[in-house]
Motif scaffolding. Structure first.
Motif, PDB file in Angstrom:
ATOM      1  N   ASP A 102     -87.189-139.906 -34.106  1.00 46.27           N
ATOM      2  CA  ASP A 102     -88.543-139.423 -33.858  1.00 46.27           C
ATOM      3  C   ASP A 102     -88.969-138.432 -34.941  1.00 46.27           C
ATOM      4  N   THR A 121     -90.689-142.919 -36.143  1.00 49.92           N
ATOM      5  CA  THR A 121     -92.093-142.757 -35.766  1.00 49.92           C
ATOM      6  C   THR A 121     -92.905-142.224 -36.945  1.00 49.92           C
ATOM      7  N   ARG A 151     -91.252-145.944 -29.751  1.00 54.26           N
ATOM      8  CA  ARG A 151     -90.411-145.170 -28.842  1.00 54.26           C
ATOM      9  C   ARG A 151     -89.991-145.955 -27.603  1.00 54.26           C
TER      10      ARG A 151
END
Length: 419
Positions: free
Chosen positions: A376, A337, A366
């Motif tokens: 993440d 991310t 995600r």
């Protein structure tokens, strides 16, 4: 094939198909294809076109002439033999490498006595690398340990012309006039730079027990390690290699980050677009089995800065192109991310519209299931009290780039089992 400027005009399927159909063959020479040795990427760097004044920081990419260039790298895993890869991808003519050596690094430009080995190419000490190509050396018998530092010295007895290079080495590189390949002391190496030149990889074979294949960290300046401590090997891919070694499964880790890089477009000093360089810099690495992708913040911030904002749909299309290309080659691809940038002083990197795009792309990474796994990195760095902002203890000072502690946090966010 140039994809710059056309990604925005193509639907997702067209972008993905366009890239995937170019990904079937790695950019290797016939000599490399005949090489019976199984290689793992021990160290690597993504290179760009010459840019002699990198935003106020001069470098040597204008060319060499009767120079020895000494570069120190840390290999991510060990083995019994090594080889080097020399790139002339952005040269304007054939590159004549007069000779090269490799040895175990000592302090600075010094090399440990008794470890310097000549490097050959098809049995010859010199080689000519055509413009637009890369050359891999013969195997050099040199037993190395995981996380060991090696010194590669390239000697050019005549003018090279413009240099294919990597501007942000986060490491000291040394230059001497004349042929000083076999010098073990540093006396002749009086000039220094913080960019890398021609050296695109150091590969390892006869690897130590545990782990296999190569993991490529593909991204922009965050992967590249901008604003981390020079010569400390604290970029997140370095920290990841350390975690793998500590876990008893040393795996090749190659850093394919380029400062300022974008998914959809390129520019001087920042390299070509991710969708254009992915085949060479990621899928072309020896033994590649997994790629971690961290890209997109520069598309968002750069677009906002010049009044041509990128949309989430356009960025997602670019990511889908990378996914399709990796899967075409049977390579696992993991999405990271996009990390926070609130408070960043650079024009365009802290806008409400840009933050909405970042949130949308991160939601897709995600939840879409299109990547094989997700790391993440956004949440690993975010301030719990203000998730759009990086935690102060991880901030290198510009609210965009992680410091050494932030790089460790990124490496800790990697699930080793997913590799």
């Amino acid at each position: 094939m140039l994809l710059r400027g056309i990604c925005r005009a193509l639907p997702v399927a067209a972008v993905a198909t366009l890239l995937a159909t170019t990904a079937a063959a790695s950019p290797v020479t016939a000599h490399q294809r005949r090489d019976p040795v199984r290689w793992t990427g021990g160290w690597g760097s993504a290179l760009i076109a010459p840019f002699p004044d990198f935003f106020g920081e001069p470098n040597w990419s204008g060319g060499f002439d009767n120079h020895s260039v000494r570069q120190v790298v840390r290999v991510s895993r060990g083995g019994s033999s090594v080889r080097i890869r020399v790139s002339n991808v952005y040269g304007d003519g054939p590159l004549r490498l007069t000779a090269a050596t490799i040895g175990r690094a000592a302090q600075g430009a010094a090399v440990r006595a008794g470890t310097v080995r000549p490097v050959t190419f098809r049995g010859q000490r010199s080689t000519v690398v055509p413009a637009g190509q890369e050359a891999a050396s013969d195997a050099v018998r040199l037993r190395v340990s995981p996380l060991e530092r090696l010194t590669v010295t390239l000697y050019f007895d005549g003018p090279t012309g413009p240099v294919t290079f990597h501007p942000l080495a986060v490491a000291t590189v040394y230059r001497a006039s004349g042929d000083h390949r076999f010098d073990t002391d540093a006396a002749a190496y009086g000039e220094t730079s913080t960019s890398l030149y021609y050296l695109s990889g150091v590969d390892v074979s006869g690897t130590t027990r545990g782990g296999q294949g190569t993991v490529v960290a593909f991204g922009d300046s965050i992967t590249d390690g901008a604003i981390t401590t020079v010569d400390a090997d604290n970029r997140y891919p370095d920290e990841l290699a350390e975690r793998l070694v500590a876990a008893g499964r040393p795996t090749g880790v190659v850093n394919a980050g380029i400062g300022g890089n974008k998914v959809l477009s390129g520019g001087p000093g920042f390299g070509v677009a991710a969708v254009e360089r992915f085949r060479r810099d990621a899928l072309g690495q020896p033994g590649v089995r997994t790629v971690i992708v961290l890209e997109g913040i520069n598309d968002i911030g750069g677009g906002e800065a010049v009044g041509t904002p990128v949309t989430a749909e356009q960025l997602i299309a670019g990511h889908q192109a990378l996914i399709r290309a990796a899967h075409w080659r049977g390579v696992r691809i993991i999405g990271a991310t996009i990390t926070p940038s609130k408070g960043c002083p650079y024009p365009g990197y802290d806008t409400a519209r840009g933050e909405a795009v970042r949130d949308a792309v991160n939601h897709w990474i995600r939840t879409s299931g299109e990547y094989d796994a997700v790391f993440d990195f956004d949440r690993a760095l975010a301030d719990p009290a203000d998730p759009d902002r990086m935690r102060a203890e991880y901030d290198a000072g510009d609210a965009l780039h992680p410091n050494d502690a932030g790089m460790r946090a990124l490496a800790e966010a990697v699930d080793l089992d997913q590799l």
